[in-house]
Scaffold this active site. Structure first.
Site, mmCIF file in Angstrom:
data_model
loop_
_atom_site.group_PDB
_atom_site.id
_atom_site.type_symbol
_atom_site.label_atom_id
_atom_site.label_comp_id
_atom_site.label_asym_id
_atom_site.label_seq_id
_atom_site.Cartn_x
_atom_site.Cartn_y
_atom_site.Cartn_z
ATOM 1 N N PRO A 122 0.792 -1.236 0.000
ATOM 2 C CA PRO A 122 0.000 0.000 0.000
ATOM 3 C C PRO A 122 0.828 1.292 0.000
ATOM 4 O O PRO A 122 0.514 2.225 -0.733
ATOM 5 C CB PRO A 122 -0.831 -0.101 1.282
ATOM 6 C CG PRO A 122 -0.880 -1.551 1.602
ATOM 7 C CD PRO A 122 0.401 -2.140 1.082
ATOM 8 N N LYS A 123 1.884 1.358 0.803
ATOM 9 C CA LYS A 123 2.691 2.583 0.832
ATOM 10 C C LYS A 123 3.216 2.900 -0.552
ATOM 11 O O LYS A 123 3.108 4.021 -1.048
ATOM 12 C CB LYS A 123 3.856 2.446 1.814
ATOM 13 C CG LYS A 123 4.766 3.696 1.800
ATOM 14 C CD LYS A 123 6.169 3.427 2.258
ATOM 15 C CE LYS A 123 6.978 2.780 1.166
ATOM 16 N NZ LYS A 123 8.413 2.844 1.338
#
Length: 191
Positions: A122-123
Site C-alpha cells: 500500500p505505501k
C-alpha cells in the site's frame, strides 16, 4: 527561514527523480514504480544508483519491454547493492510480465491493481499514484512516517501500525497535503 536550504537525500534521489531521465510518459511511470520497489529497506542514494544502473542494463530507458528482454542476471547485477536484490530481481521480472499481460504495459491507476503486483504494498501504491499519475487517494505511510508522527504527538491515542497512522492522518490532514507528507517527513528523518 532557518533550515530552508537543507536538502535531504529524498529531495534529490527519491522516486520522483527516477522519471527525470526518461522522456516517454510510460517509461517515467515504470521507472517511478521500479524505484519504489527497489527503495524498500534501501537508502535513497543506493536506490538512485541502482535505477541508473538498471536503465543502462536495459538499453537506456526503463520500459516493460526492455525489462522483459533483459537477462535476469543483468538486472540482478544492476541492482545488487539494494536490500533483498535477489527477490527484487524476481519481482521486477514478474511485475513487467504482469504489466504487459494485464495493464497494457503501463502502471495501473488504482491501489488494488498496484498491490496485485509482486513486491508492491500500500505505501508504494499510494506514492506511485501520486508521482506517476498525480492521483491522490491516500497517504503513503512507511515506518518512518508512522514513528515520526507518533513522536510528534499527532495521534491521540498513539497509533500502533502504519495503516492506523495512514487512516488517522487522512482523517484530519487537508487532502492537498497528502501527496507531500511522506516526502517531507522522510526528508526530516534523513536530516
Amino acid at each position: 527561514m532557518e533550515g530552508a536550504n537543507i536538502v535531504a537525500p529524498v529531495d534529490t534521489m527519491g522516486c520522483e527523480q527516477a522519471q527525470v531521465k526518461e522522456v516517454d510518459p510510460r517509461a517515467c511511470r515504470i521507472s517511478t514504480l521500479i524505484s519504489l520497489m527497489l527503495s524498500s529497506q534501501t537508502k535513497d542514494e543506493v536506490t538512485d544508483a541502482a535505477v541508473s544502473k538498471l536503465r543502462e542494463a536495459v538499453g537506456g530507458t526503463i520500459t516493460v519491454e526492455a525489462i522483459l528482454s533483459a537477462d535476469e542476471n543483468a538486472i540482478a547485477d544492476a541492482i545488487a547493492k539494494v536490500g533483498f536484490w535477489r527477490r527484487k530481481t524476481q519481482y521486477i521480472k514478474q511485475t513487467a510480465q504482469k504489466l504487459r499481460d494485464e495493464f497494457d504495459s503501463d502502471v495501473p491507476k488504482t491501489v488494488d491493481e498496484l498491490c496485485s503486483l509482486p513486491g508492491v504494498g500500500p505505501k508504494m501504491a499510494f506514492l506511485c499514484l501520486h508521482v506517476a499519475w498525480n492521483i491522490n487517494v491516500g497517504i503513503g505511510v512507511d515506518v518512518h512516517v508512522h514513528r515520526i508522527t507518533n513522536r510528534l504527538g499527532w495521534h491521540k491515542p498513539p497509533t500502533k501500525t502504519p495503516e492506523e497512522t495512514r487512516l488517522n492522518l487522512q482523517s484530519w490532514l487537508p487532502k492537498e497535503l497528502h501527496a507531500e507528507i511522506n516526502h517531507r517527513l522522510v526528508g526530516f528523518g534523513q536530516v
